[in-house]
Motif scaffolding. Structure first.
Motif, mmCIF file in Angstrom:
data_model
loop_
_atom_site.group_PDB
_atom_site.id
_atom_site.type_symbol
_atom_site.label_atom_id
_atom_site.label_comp_id
_atom_site.label_asym_id
_atom_site.label_seq_id
_atom_site.Cartn_x
_atom_site.Cartn_y
_atom_site.Cartn_z
ATOM 1 N N ILE A 126 46.710 48.654 38.106
ATOM 2 C CA ILE A 126 46.479 47.652 37.382
ATOM 3 C C ILE A 126 47.716 47.471 36.003
ATOM 4 O O ILE A 126 48.352 46.622 35.408
ATOM 5 N N LEU A 127 47.479 48.668 35.343
ATOM 6 C CA LEU A 127 48.217 49.027 34.244
ATOM 7 C C LEU A 127 49.805 48.832 34.466
ATOM 8 O O LEU A 127 50.535 48.548 33.653
ATOM 9 N N THR A 128 50.156 49.415 35.783
ATOM 10 C CA THR A 128 51.446 49.041 35.884
ATOM 11 C C THR A 128 51.806 47.825 36.502
ATOM 12 O O THR A 128 53.124 47.809 36.634
ATOM 13 N N GLY A 129 50.856 47.022 36.625
ATOM 14 C CA GLY A 129 51.345 45.594 37.063
ATOM 15 C C GLY A 129 51.433 45.344 38.397
ATOM 16 O O GLY A 129 51.951 44.231 38.925
ATOM 17 N N THR A 130 51.269 46.248 39.462
ATOM 18 C CA THR A 130 51.385 45.954 40.552
ATOM 19 C C THR A 130 50.363 45.345 41.171
ATOM 20 O O THR A 130 50.507 44.090 42.258
ATOM 21 N N THR A 131 49.181 45.424 40.833
ATOM 22 C CA THR A 131 48.052 44.581 41.168
ATOM 23 C C THR A 131 47.262 43.897 40.090
ATOM 24 O O THR A 131 47.414 44.233 38.924
ATOM 25 N N PHE A 132 46.429 42.803 40.125
ATOM 26 C CA PHE A 132 45.827 42.032 38.980
ATOM 27 C C PHE A 132 44.336 42.102 38.878
ATOM 28 O O PHE A 132 43.715 42.442 40.048
ATOM 29 N N PRO A 133 43.749 42.200 37.748
ATOM 30 C CA PRO A 133 42.365 42.346 37.787
ATOM 31 C C PRO A 133 41.722 41.086 38.072
ATOM 32 O O PRO A 133 42.298 39.984 37.868
ATOM 33 N N THR A 134 40.460 41.195 38.587
ATOM 34 C CA THR A 134 39.803 40.095 38.805
ATOM 35 C C THR A 134 38.972 39.327 37.557
ATOM 36 O O THR A 134 38.999 38.217 37.333
ATOM 37 N N ARG A 135 38.830 40.337 36.601
ATOM 38 C CA ARG A 135 38.331 39.901 35.346
ATOM 39 C C ARG A 135 38.811 40.697 34.211
ATOM 40 O O ARG A 135 39.045 41.961 34.437
ATOM 41 N N GLY A 136 38.682 40.116 33.016
ATOM 42 C CA GLY A 136 39.154 41.151 31.746
ATOM 43 C C GLY A 136 40.347 41.116 31.473
ATOM 44 O O GLY A 136 41.102 40.146 32.073
ATOM 45 N N ARG A 137 40.772 41.854 30.462
ATOM 46 C CA ARG A 137 42.247 41.658 30.199
ATOM 47 C C ARG A 137 42.934 42.988 29.611
ATOM 48 O O ARG A 137 42.243 43.894 29.384
ATOM 49 N N TYR A 144 46.985 49.310 18.820
ATOM 50 C CA TYR A 144 47.033 50.105 20.029
ATOM 51 C C TYR A 144 48.133 50.207 21.073
ATOM 52 O O TYR A 144 48.778 49.062 21.237
ATOM 53 N N ALA A 145 48.307 51.242 21.727
ATOM 54 C CA ALA A 145 49.460 51.030 22.426
ATOM 55 C C ALA A 145 49.039 50.502 24.216
ATOM 56 O O ALA A 145 49.769 49.954 24.702
ATOM 57 N N ILE A 146 47.857 51.058 24.267
ATOM 58 C CA ILE A 146 47.112 50.638 25.501
ATOM 59 C C ILE A 146 45.676 49.976 24.957
ATOM 60 O O ILE A 146 45.171 50.626 24.568
ATOM 61 N N GLU A 147 45.666 48.687 25.536
ATOM 62 C CA GLU A 147 44.153 47.971 25.249
ATOM 63 C C GLU A 147 43.666 47.517 26.463
ATOM 64 O O GLU A 147 44.216 46.705 27.123
ATOM 65 N N VAL A 148 42.372 47.959 26.859
ATOM 66 C CA VAL A 148 41.686 47.164 28.034
ATOM 67 C C VAL A 148 40.458 46.894 27.564
ATOM 68 O O VAL A 148 39.780 47.375 26.843
ATOM 69 N N GLN A 149 40.139 45.510 28.060
ATOM 70 C CA GLN A 149 38.761 44.900 27.658
ATOM 71 C C GLN A 149 38.229 44.269 28.996
ATOM 72 O O GLN A 149 38.828 43.456 29.434
ATOM 73 N N GLY A 150 37.101 44.697 29.338
ATOM 74 C CA GLY A 150 36.212 44.012 30.234
ATOM 75 C C GLY A 150 36.855 44.149 31.678
ATOM 76 O O GLY A 150 36.751 43.326 32.431
ATOM 77 N N LEU A 151 37.644 45.190 31.852
ATOM 78 C CA LEU A 151 38.629 45.006 33.052
ATOM 79 C C LEU A 151 37.590 45.005 34.458
ATOM 80 O O LEU A 151 36.960 46.165 34.471
ATOM 81 N N ALA A 152 37.946 44.438 35.504
ATOM 82 C CA ALA A 152 37.162 44.371 36.739
ATOM 83 C C ALA A 152 37.956 44.187 37.719
ATOM 84 O O ALA A 152 38.781 43.109 37.703
ATOM 85 N N ASP A 190 45.649 38.569 31.262
ATOM 86 C CA ASP A 190 44.086 38.293 30.858
ATOM 87 C C ASP A 190 43.669 37.384 32.193
ATOM 88 O O ASP A 190 44.030 36.249 32.360
ATOM 89 N N ALA A 191 42.642 37.996 32.713
ATOM 90 C CA ALA A 191 42.115 37.444 34.080
ATOM 91 C C ALA A 191 41.320 36.288 33.550
ATOM 92 O O ALA A 191 40.906 35.310 34.497
ATOM 93 N N ASP A 192 40.830 36.258 32.315
ATOM 94 C CA ASP A 192 39.898 35.221 32.097
ATOM 95 C C ASP A 192 40.527 33.798 31.814
ATOM 96 O O ASP A 192 39.917 32.664 31.650
#
Lengths: 415, 304
Positions: free
Chosen positions: A73-84, A5-13, B7-9
């Motif tokens: 988040i995808l551009t990397g300016t801010t970061f997720p609290t959970r997920g990847r 995949y080019a973009i993969e997002v899992q459980g992002l919060a 990966d935040a986890d």
């Protein structure tokens, strides 16, 4: 994670913490403080999706649904609290164009500065400079300080630098409204060029029309969750239905599904040679004369006079019929029905046979589009309003073909 | 294929873990040298663009400070009893101290606010924010170089400074100052993101620090036993070693301060010791600053 995949997002919060006072952040950590001293605002709750290389995916949703947080988040300016998440390939983000510009420096200096921030080496930046300058069309303004630029010029420069990176993954936020009409056309072409070259695109827009035209797939975000991810036509239709049901201001309904108006139709482009609609008339197809009042069952026609004095170009038109309170009753786009034209000057007529609208006053917006139906050259309303007057006692918006039927059950009464 | 993700986890935000990649920090600075060069130009020119005197202003500040201190500490608090004017040796001692400390302090104050000042970069562009303090610190060092040239010229004219081959160690001193400023600057910048009070507080603390550093007084002037213990304590002041190293490299040599009948020996210590102390401070501060900064960096975009 799957490298397919080019973009993969899992459980992002992503949850924002709001503190009343910056010191609360510190005090809260003290062992004797019981309970949190902040409010939590969830922007994204649980987002998962995968995008294959070469796909173009649109994101729709209301304001506050988490669209911009996801993009950030995808551009990397801010970061997720959970997920990847994982992005594969060179990424360019077309949001906040020209955010890194320094107002006191010239456009030329800012190009090098901005290019450096996007990861260019000095040689690369030198090599690309002419291309960037040519694309931005700033000409001699390039040596004037940015603070003397109009906002459109700044955005043009930002866009030009960003697309010069030749990314594999392009993240776009409402990009089709950069600069003047002619520049918008170039942006659309550029984006189409990316698409043709099999680049991945992640596209966020309020215009359902754009999402449907440009993207194969769409994601509908609602309250920080993926409500739906499927074919873009399906998602935009579902979303539009839901949105119409929810909307507090009915006068807006339906508009977003049509090409958004990009300039005041009263101020057509200054360029005489620009493709434009010279006139749009509501006529009686039998006489060919303008007419306003019709009855259900009549034949109605809309006649457009179109001129393109510029280079030959394949064009299309779209005509909508909108009730005075804003409900879009129907709209037809010529390309959907297989009609395109490339004449320098021509009349295009849309025949609406056996009108099934019931009483009401209708406005007819008209759009002149490029061959892909994405770029709008000109928009104007039909000069006449369509007034429909019932001769029958039927109620409602339109006349549905119908017939009645009665089947008797049981014996004859009274016998 | 470039791969980027988060990966935040599994991401651990402990200072110690964030500290280890500090070994890659110089490489990171080198890799972005073109960007930093642009930022440096912007910082240097941007500060003076539109002002008539332009770049001259960088020197006016330390020269002005010097003039005030020279008057106050040379004439007012000086040796009016002996009736002698302050010597050129004192003037140059003062000037070199002011130059070194202002370039150090300027770098610190600028890097303290660098993340907040460049909010739109941190918030809107995926920008390696750990590089933000580098350009202002380099500007501080550039200003110092100009001042040091003036200082050296005057010192040679009066015969007070006797530079020798150790002048070649000036880049080493500047590198150590750069690393010390960077480490402390990263730490301050981090604090300032979470509480903007930091920059105001630091302004005050830095003034106090300057007065506690032998910029305009000789450590040997403090009399008695208390003097001995204070001199021992000064060894722990990072700015002390830094300033003395600067003076030694520029060619300051031990001299006797005559005050009527008595003579106080002013010594600068050994350059090797000062450089070693500076190196230790630089490593410690850089590890602290970098670790704290990198372990909190993921939250800056939401706070500035």
């Amino acid at each position: 994670m799957n490298p397919r995949y080019a973009i993969e997002v899992q459980g992002l919060a992503k949850t924002y913490r709001i503190y009343g006072n910056p010191w609360h952040r510190l005090i809260e950590r003290m062992p004797w403080v019981k309970g949190p001293m902040h409010r939590e605002i969830p922007a994204l709750r649980d987002i998962s999706f995968q995008i294959e290389p070469g796909q173009c995916v649109g994101v729709v949703g209301r304001n506050g649904a988490g669209k911009s947080t996801l993009l950030k988040i995808l551009t990397g300016t801010t970061f997720p609290t959970r997920g990847r998440y994982t992005l594969r390939g060179r990424v360019a983000a077309l949001l906040e164009l020209g955010a890194g510009f320094h107002q006191d420096f010239t456009g030329r200096e800012n190009i090098f500065m901005n290019a450096a921030m996007l990861g260019f080496s000095r040689q690369e930046a030198r090599r690309k400079f002419d291309e960037i300058l040519a694309f931005s069309e700033l000409g001699e303004f390039i040596d004037a300080p940015i603070r003397t630029y109009s906002s459109g010029m700044g955005a043009r420069l930002g866009f030009s630098v960003a697309v010069a990176t030749d990314p594999d993954v392009l993240i776009i936020d409402e990009i089709l409204a950069v600069g003047d009409l002619q520049f918008q056309r170039k942006c659309v072409d550029k984006i189409w060029d990316y698409k043709a070259r099999g680049k991945t695109m992640f596209f966020c827009s309020h215009s359902l029309y754009d999402v449907r035209q440009i993207c194969e797939q769409a994601i509908w975000l609602r309250d920080g969750r993926v409500q739906m991810m499927a074919d873009s036509v399906m998602v935009t239709n579902e979303y539009a239905t839901w949105e119409t049901g929810k909307r507090d201001h009915p006068d807006q309904a339906g508009f977003e599904t049509m090409p958004a108006a990009q300039f005041d139709p009263k101020n057509p482009p200054e360029d005489e040679h620009h493709p434009r609609i010279l006139s749009a008339q509501l006529i009686d197809p039998k006489t060919g004369q303008p007419r306003e009042v019709f009855a259900p069952g009549d034949d109605v026609a809309v006649r457009l006079h179109i001129r393109n004095a510029r280079k030959p170009e394949t064009l299309g038109v779209a005509i909508g019929v909108m009730r005075s309170e804003g409900t879009l009753c129907f709209a037809h786009q010529s390309q959907f029905d297989g009609l395109q034209f490339d004449h320098e000057e021509c009349f295009v007529t849309l025949h609406l046979k056996n009108l099934c609208l019931l009483s009401g006053e209708f406005n007819l917006p008209v759009w002149l589009l490029d061959h892909r139906g994405v770029h709008r050259f000109h928009e104007r309303p039909v000069e006449q309003k369509l007034l429909v007057q019932n001769r029958t006692k039927d109620l409602g918006l339109f006349l549905q073909q119908h017939e009645w039927q009665v089947e008797r059950v049981g014996g004859v009464r009274g016998k | 294929m470039i791969e980027r993700g988060y990966d935040a986890d599994t991401a651990r935000h402990s200072v110690v873990r964030a500290l280890l990649p500090v070994v890659r920090y110089p490489a990171e600075i080198w890799r972005h040298r073109y960007l930093l060069q642009n930022f440096f130009r912007r910082e240097l020119l941007g500060r003076f663009r539109g002002s008539a005197l332009g770049i001259v202003w960088v020197l006016i500040h330390p020269v002005f400070l010097f003039a005030i201190y020279y008057f106050v500490f040379g004439y007012v608090f000086g040796r009016p009893a002996t009736g002698t004017a302050p010597s050129p040796a004192f003037a140059l001692y003062l000037f070199s101290g002011v130059l070194a400390f202002t370039s150090f302090g300027e770098g610190l104050i600028r890097s303290c606010t660098c993340v907040v000042d460049n909010g739109n970069l941190v918030k809107k562009v995926a920008f390696p924010s750990e590089l933000l303090p580098v350009p202002p610190i380099l500007v501080g060092l550039t200003v110092y170089l100009v001042g040091a040239a003036v200082c050296l010229g005057t010192g040679l004219f009066y015969g007070v400074l006797q530079p020798d081959w150790t002048l070649l160690l000036l880049p080493v001193v500047l590198l150590l100052q750069f690393l010390m400023t960077l480490g402390l600057g990263l730490f301050l910048a981090n604090c300032n993101v979470f509480a903007r009070d930091t920059s105001h507080l630091w302004g005050i603390l830095q003034t106090a620090w300057m007065f506690l550093t032998p910029v305009f007084w000789y450590p040997h002037q403090i009399p008695g036993e208390i003097g001995d213990s204070l001199r021992a304590a000064f060894q722990w002041n990072p700015a002390y070693s830094l300033i003395q190293a600067h003076r030694l490299v520029l060619g300051a040599r031990d001299f006797d301060l005559r005050e009527g009948e008595t003579a106080i020996a002013v010594t600068f210590g050994s350059l090797g010791d000062h450089l070693l102390a500076c190196a230790c401070w630089a490593l410690a501060l850089l590890a602290l600053g970098y670790g704290v900064f990198m372990s909190r960096r993921h939250r800056y975009a939401d706070l500035v």
